[in-house]
Scaffold this motif. Structure first.
Motif, PDB file in Angstrom:
ATOM      1  N   ARG A 110      26.124  74.847  43.866  1.00  0.00           N
ATOM      2  CA  ARG A 110      25.497  73.598  44.721  1.00  0.00           C
ATOM      3  C   ARG A 110      26.913  72.553  44.886  1.00  0.00           C
ATOM      4  NH1 ARG A 110      20.949  70.542  45.374  1.00  0.00           N
ATOM      5  NH2 ARG A 110      21.158  68.470  45.617  1.00  0.00           N
ATOM      6  N   ALA A 111      27.644  72.560  43.846  1.00  0.00           N
ATOM      7  CA  ALA A 111      29.020  71.866  43.827  1.00  0.00           C
ATOM      8  C   ALA A 111      29.995  72.693  44.996  1.00  0.00           C
ATOM      9  CB  ALA A 111      29.783  71.913  42.407  1.00  0.00           C
ATOM     10  N   LEU A 112      30.066  74.025  44.924  1.00  0.00           N
ATOM     11  CA  LEU A 112      30.933  74.557  45.552  1.00  0.00           C
ATOM     12  C   LEU A 112      30.404  74.383  47.305  1.00  0.00           C
ATOM     13  CD1 LEU A 112      31.361  77.901  43.969  1.00  0.00           C
ATOM     14  CD2 LEU A 112      33.358  76.357  44.316  1.00  0.00           C
ATOM     15  N   GLN A 170      28.683  71.849  48.631  1.00  0.00           N
ATOM     16  CA  GLN A 170      29.307  70.617  48.798  1.00  0.00           C
ATOM     17  C   GLN A 170      30.339  70.450  49.402  1.00  0.00           C
ATOM     18  OE1 GLN A 170      28.534  67.853  45.689  1.00  0.00           O
ATOM     19  NE2 GLN A 170      28.466  66.019  47.229  1.00  0.00           N
ATOM     20  N   ARG A 171      31.334  71.194  48.653  1.00  0.00           N
ATOM     21  CA  ARG A 171      32.811  71.147  48.946  1.00  0.00           C
ATOM     22  C   ARG A 171      32.899  71.826  50.362  1.00  0.00           C
ATOM     23  NH1 ARG A 171      36.832  73.785  44.900  1.00  0.00           N
ATOM     24  NH2 ARG A 171      35.786  72.373  43.578  1.00  0.00           N
ATOM     25  N   ILE A 172      32.456  72.851  50.464  1.00  0.00           N
ATOM     26  CA  ILE A 172      32.401  73.593  51.869  1.00  0.00           C
ATOM     27  C   ILE A 172      31.883  72.436  52.932  1.00  0.00           C
ATOM     28  CG2 ILE A 172      31.608  75.334  53.228  1.00  0.00           C
ATOM     29  CD1 ILE A 172      31.586  77.180  50.561  1.00  0.00           C
ATOM     30  N   GLY A 173      30.777  72.013  52.669  1.00  0.00           N
ATOM     31  CA  GLY A 173      30.193  70.986  53.682  1.00  0.00           C
ATOM     32  C   GLY A 173      31.002  69.931  54.004  1.00  0.00           C
ATOM     33  N   GLU A 174      31.786  69.544  53.197  1.00  0.00           N
ATOM     34  CA  GLU A 174      32.501  68.177  53.404  1.00  0.00           C
ATOM     35  C   GLU A 174      33.718  68.564  54.295  1.00  0.00           C
ATOM     36  OE1 GLU A 174      33.619  67.391  49.398  1.00  0.00           O
ATOM     37  OE2 GLU A 174      31.935  66.212  49.062  1.00  0.00           O
ATOM     38  N   ASN A 175      34.217  69.984  54.163  1.00  0.00           N
ATOM     39  CA  ASN A 175      35.310  70.451  55.137  1.00  0.00           C
ATOM     40  C   ASN A 175      34.958  71.370  56.434  1.00  0.00           C
ATOM     41  OD1 ASN A 175      37.680  69.535  53.495  1.00  0.00           O
ATOM     42  ND2 ASN A 175      36.215  70.393  52.013  1.00  0.00           N
ATOM     43  N   HIS A 226      17.767  74.874  55.779  1.00  0.00           N
ATOM     44  CA  HIS A 226      18.287  73.536  56.668  1.00  0.00           C
ATOM     45  C   HIS A 226      17.638  72.458  55.481  1.00  0.00           C
ATOM     46  CE1 HIS A 226      18.245  69.983  59.241  1.00  0.00           C
ATOM     47  NE2 HIS A 226      18.581  70.635  60.145  1.00  0.00           N
ATOM     48  N   ARG A 227      16.470  72.788  54.821  1.00  0.00           N
ATOM     49  CA  ARG A 227      16.139  71.823  53.909  1.00  0.00           C
ATOM     50  C   ARG A 227      16.886  71.755  52.538  1.00  0.00           C
ATOM     51  NH1 ARG A 227      11.040  73.662  55.439  1.00  0.00           N
ATOM     52  NH2 ARG A 227      10.898  75.100  53.520  1.00  0.00           N
ATOM     53  N   GLY A 228      17.397  72.816  52.235  1.00  0.00           N
ATOM     54  CA  GLY A 228      18.062  72.851  51.214  1.00  0.00           C
ATOM     55  C   GLY A 228      19.609  72.454  51.214  1.00  0.00           C
ATOM     56  N   LEU A 229      20.315  72.521  52.540  1.00  0.00           N
ATOM     57  CA  LEU A 229      21.481  72.116  52.675  1.00  0.00           C
ATOM     58  C   LEU A 229      21.299  70.712  53.212  1.00  0.00           C
ATOM     59  CD1 LEU A 229      23.352  74.720  54.880  1.00  0.00           C
ATOM     60  CD2 LEU A 229      23.899  73.907  52.589  1.00  0.00           C
ATOM     61  N   SER A 230      20.374  70.234  53.626  1.00  0.00           N
ATOM     62  CA  SER A 230      20.391  68.808  53.958  1.00  0.00           C
ATOM     63  C   SER A 230      20.537  67.747  52.715  1.00  0.00           C
ATOM     64  CB  SER A 230      19.302  68.364  54.830  1.00  0.00           C
ATOM     65  OG  SER A 230      18.140  68.586  54.150  1.00  0.00           O
ATOM     66  N   ASN A 231      20.279  68.309  51.722  1.00  0.00           N
ATOM     67  CA  ASN A 231      20.353  67.665  50.163  1.00  0.00           C
ATOM     68  C   ASN A 231      21.781  67.787  49.673  1.00  0.00           C
ATOM     69  OD1 ASN A 231      17.611  66.530  50.451  1.00  0.00           O
ATOM     70  ND2 ASN A 231      16.912  68.671  49.487  1.00  0.00           N
ATOM     71  N   ILE A 232      22.651  68.444  50.348  1.00  0.00           N
ATOM     72  CA  ILE A 232      23.904  68.820  49.722  1.00  0.00           C
ATOM     73  C   ILE A 232      24.931  68.303  50.700  1.00  0.00           C
ATOM     74  CG2 ILE A 232      25.331  70.474  48.931  1.00  0.00           C
ATOM     75  CD1 ILE A 232      22.967  72.281  48.433  1.00  0.00           C
ATOM     76  N   VAL A 233      24.707  68.571  52.270  1.00  0.00           N
ATOM     77  CA  VAL A 233      26.028  68.157  53.076  1.00  0.00           C
ATOM     78  C   VAL A 233      25.381  67.139  54.105  1.00  0.00           C
ATOM     79  CG1 VAL A 233      26.759  70.479  52.750  1.00  0.00           C
ATOM     80  CG2 VAL A 233      25.178  69.979  54.443  1.00  0.00           C
ATOM     81  N   ASP A 234      26.245  66.555  54.906  1.00  0.00           N
ATOM     82  CA  ASP A 234      26.031  65.589  55.769  1.00  0.00           C
ATOM     83  C   ASP A 234      24.843  66.246  57.127  1.00  0.00           C
ATOM     84  OD1 ASP A 234      25.878  63.777  57.712  1.00  0.00           O
ATOM     85  OD2 ASP A 234      27.834  63.523  58.140  1.00  0.00           O
ATOM     86  N   ALA A 235      23.737  65.740  57.071  1.00  0.00           N
ATOM     87  CA  ALA A 235      22.722  66.361  57.760  1.00  0.00           C
ATOM     88  C   ALA A 235      23.218  66.466  59.286  1.00  0.00           C
ATOM     89  CB  ALA A 235      21.305  65.634  57.670  1.00  0.00           C
ATOM     90  N   ASP A 236      23.917  65.428  59.731  1.00  0.00           N
ATOM     91  CA  ASP A 236      24.718  65.422  61.144  1.00  0.00           C
ATOM     92  C   ASP A 236      25.488  66.706  61.304  1.00  0.00           C
ATOM     93  OD1 ASP A 236      23.453  63.100  61.673  1.00  0.00           O
ATOM     94  OD2 ASP A 236      25.031  61.893  61.311  1.00  0.00           O
ATOM     95  N   THR A 237      25.872  67.252  60.309  1.00  0.00           N
ATOM     96  CA  THR A 237      26.677  68.591  60.507  1.00  0.00           C
ATOM     97  C   THR A 237      25.788  69.823  60.758  1.00  0.00           C
ATOM     98  OG1 THR A 237      27.172  69.099  58.442  1.00  0.00           O
ATOM     99  CG2 THR A 237      28.763  67.756  59.430  1.00  0.00           C
ATOM    100  N   LEU A 238      24.446  69.919  60.629  1.00  0.00           N
ATOM    101  CA  LEU A 238      23.685  70.686  60.630  1.00  0.00           C
ATOM    102  C   LEU A 238      22.877  70.934  61.745  1.00  0.00           C
ATOM    103  CD1 LEU A 238      22.037  70.469  57.216  1.00  0.00           C
ATOM    104  CD2 LEU A 238      23.979  72.030  57.679  1.00  0.00           C
ATOM    105  N   SER A 239      22.794  72.323  62.312  1.00  0.00           N
ATOM    106  CA  SER A 239      21.909  72.631  63.434  1.00  0.00           C
ATOM    107  C   SER A 239      21.322  73.802  63.217  1.00  0.00           C
ATOM    108  CB  SER A 239      22.548  72.969  64.792  1.00  0.00           C
ATOM    109  OG  SER A 239      23.163  71.677  65.271  1.00  0.00           O
ATOM    110  N   ALA A 240      20.114  74.106  63.705  1.00  0.00           N
ATOM    111  CA  ALA A 240      19.226  75.419  63.639  1.00  0.00           C
ATOM    112  C   ALA A 240      19.681  76.215  64.802  1.00  0.00           C
ATOM    113  CB  ALA A 240      17.725  75.187  63.515  1.00  0.00           C
TER     114      ALA A 240
END
Length: 255
Positions: free
Chosen positions: A26-28, A30-35, A47-61
């Motif tokens: 999860r921590a790794l 999160q670090r990837i998502g931040e960058n 999508h649900r799993g990642l939206s709790n870890i990274v900024d949801a605005d960076t996600l698309s399906a």
């Protein structure tokens, strides 16, 4: 982080993600998502799993981008018309429970017997040559008319799968190649991504449990039956076209 500081854009193309129950994973992530500039996910669960870890605005399906990759058809377009492709996956022996693991190869061998009883042939299509070769060799010896296909070009593999009567698969991209060309398919599963893929194509009932021999037998008989096969193709093709358009939209966003 270094790429981010340099102004390099990092885009993750469509994948399945999760689950992130392990805190270090999860921590790794999160670090990837931040960058990341953007992350494309293939399914709702990812999508649900990642939206709790990274900024949801960076996600698309988006569907897997190989849906729009053209296959190279066999020189003889009729060669595989009466063939059912079987695409094994060694992960079914490493990522599943003991009872599933022990039943995996016997189940595929039984599928080959059912296919032969309908007067059709089987072809073992290796989508991962190194990992799945031993499985392919073992399955190729299970029937009277089983062909082992060892092909390195993924577009030729897709062309072969598209020419087949049906597919019984355990490799994700083998199933994408089949479904996206309207080829009726059954799947075994070791990850949520298979359920999500078949839900996208409206055929969740085509996921089989190798531990349930009677239900699997019925599913294979329906898969190869001409009465069921043709209507199934007509239902898959509109879904495939929808996914191709979504994949094109993904590339437009990347550009």
């Amino acid at each position: 982080r270094r790429w981010r500081r340099q102004g390099t854009k990092l885009i993750l193309l469509p994948q399945s993600f999760g689950d992130f129950t392990d805190l270090s994973d999860r921590a790794l992530m999160q670090r990837i998502g931040e960058n990341c500039t953007h992350i494309f996910v293939r399914d709702d669960q990812s999508h649900r799993g990642l939206s709790n870890i990274v900024d949801a605005d960076t996600l698309s399906a988006s569907p897997d981008f190989t849906v729009s990759l053209p296959g190279i058809a066999p020189l003889d377009p009729t060669r595989y018309r009466d063939t059912v492709a079987i695409v094994p996956n060694a992960k079914m022996l490493h990522r599943t429970d003991g009872s599933t693991r022990s039943r995996y190869l016997p189940c595929l061998a039984e599928c080959i017997s059912i296919i032969e009883s309908f007067g059709l042939r089987s072809a073992i299509v290796l989508h991962e040559l190194k990992m799945d070769r031993s499985l392919g060799d073992e399955l190729a010896a299970c029937g009277r008319s089983v062909e082992l296909i060892v092909e390195k070009d993924p577009q030729r593999i897709k062309g072969i799968l598209g020419a087949c009567h049906a597919t019984i698969g355990s490799r994700y991209h083998g199933l994408v190649s089949s479904l996206s060309q309207g080829v009726p398919s059954l799947a075994t599963s070791w990850s949520h991504k298979y359920q999500q893929l078949f839900a996208d194509y409206g055929c969740e009932e085509n996921l089989i449990d190798v531990r349930d021999a009677s239900t699997t037998k019925k599913a294979v008989e329906q898969l190869v039956s001409s009465d069921v096969n043709a209507p199934a193709r007509s239902r898959l093709l509109p879904a495939a076209e929808k996914h191709r358009k979504r994949a094109e939209a993904m590339w437009d966003k990347v550009a």
